[in-house]
Design a protein around this motif. Structure first.
Motif, short mmCIF file in Angstrom:
data_model
loop_
_atom_site.label_atom_id
_atom_site.label_comp_id
_atom_site.label_asym_id
_atom_site.label_seq_id
_atom_site.Cartn_x
_atom_site.Cartn_y
_atom_site.Cartn_z
N TYR A 51 5.94 -6.61 -12.83
CA TYR A 51 4.94 -6.89 -11.81
C TYR A 51 5.36 -6.28 -10.47
N ASN A 55 3.46 -3.30 -8.40
CA ASN A 55 3.07 -3.56 -7.03
C ASN A 55 3.57 -2.46 -6.10
N ASP A 59 1.28 0.28 -4.04
CA ASP A 59 1.44 0.39 -2.59
C ASP A 59 1.74 1.83 -2.19
#
Length: 98
Positions: A51, A55, A59
């Motif tokens: 995860y 992420n 980003d």
């Protein structure tokens, strides 16, 4: 959040969280001795790692070429932008305690 990263803030954040997570991991590993609980714990850690990686990749994709002019707030001249759009800006600070 802004897409503006400070190197010192990033390094300090990584250091503090690394130390905290290291001690949390060691504490949980001392508590979890049975094989079934150990497997569940490792699965949870793996899912959290995946995860976090996704992420970070999302980003990075959204940041793009964020250091070019007009893509970041430190290049913007808000007063000139307001003037160009015909907006009159009046600054006012309001504190409300309910």
């Amino acid at each position: 959040m802004e897409y503006y990263y400070s190197i010192s803030g990033l390094v300090l954040n990584i250091m503090i969280w690394s130390i905290a997570l290291y001690f949390i991991d060691k504490g949980v590993q001392k508590i979890v001795k049975k094989k079934i609980f150990n497997s569940v714990y490792k699965a949870i850690v793996t899912l959290l790692f995946i995860y976090a990686t996704l992420n970070i990749l999302m980003d990075a994709a959204m940041l793009g070429v964020g250091f070019k002019e007009n893509l970041n707030y430190w290049y913007w001249n808000i007063d000139k932008e307001a003037e160009d759009w015909g907006v009159t800006c009046q600054r006012e600070l309001v504190l409300s305690i309910n």
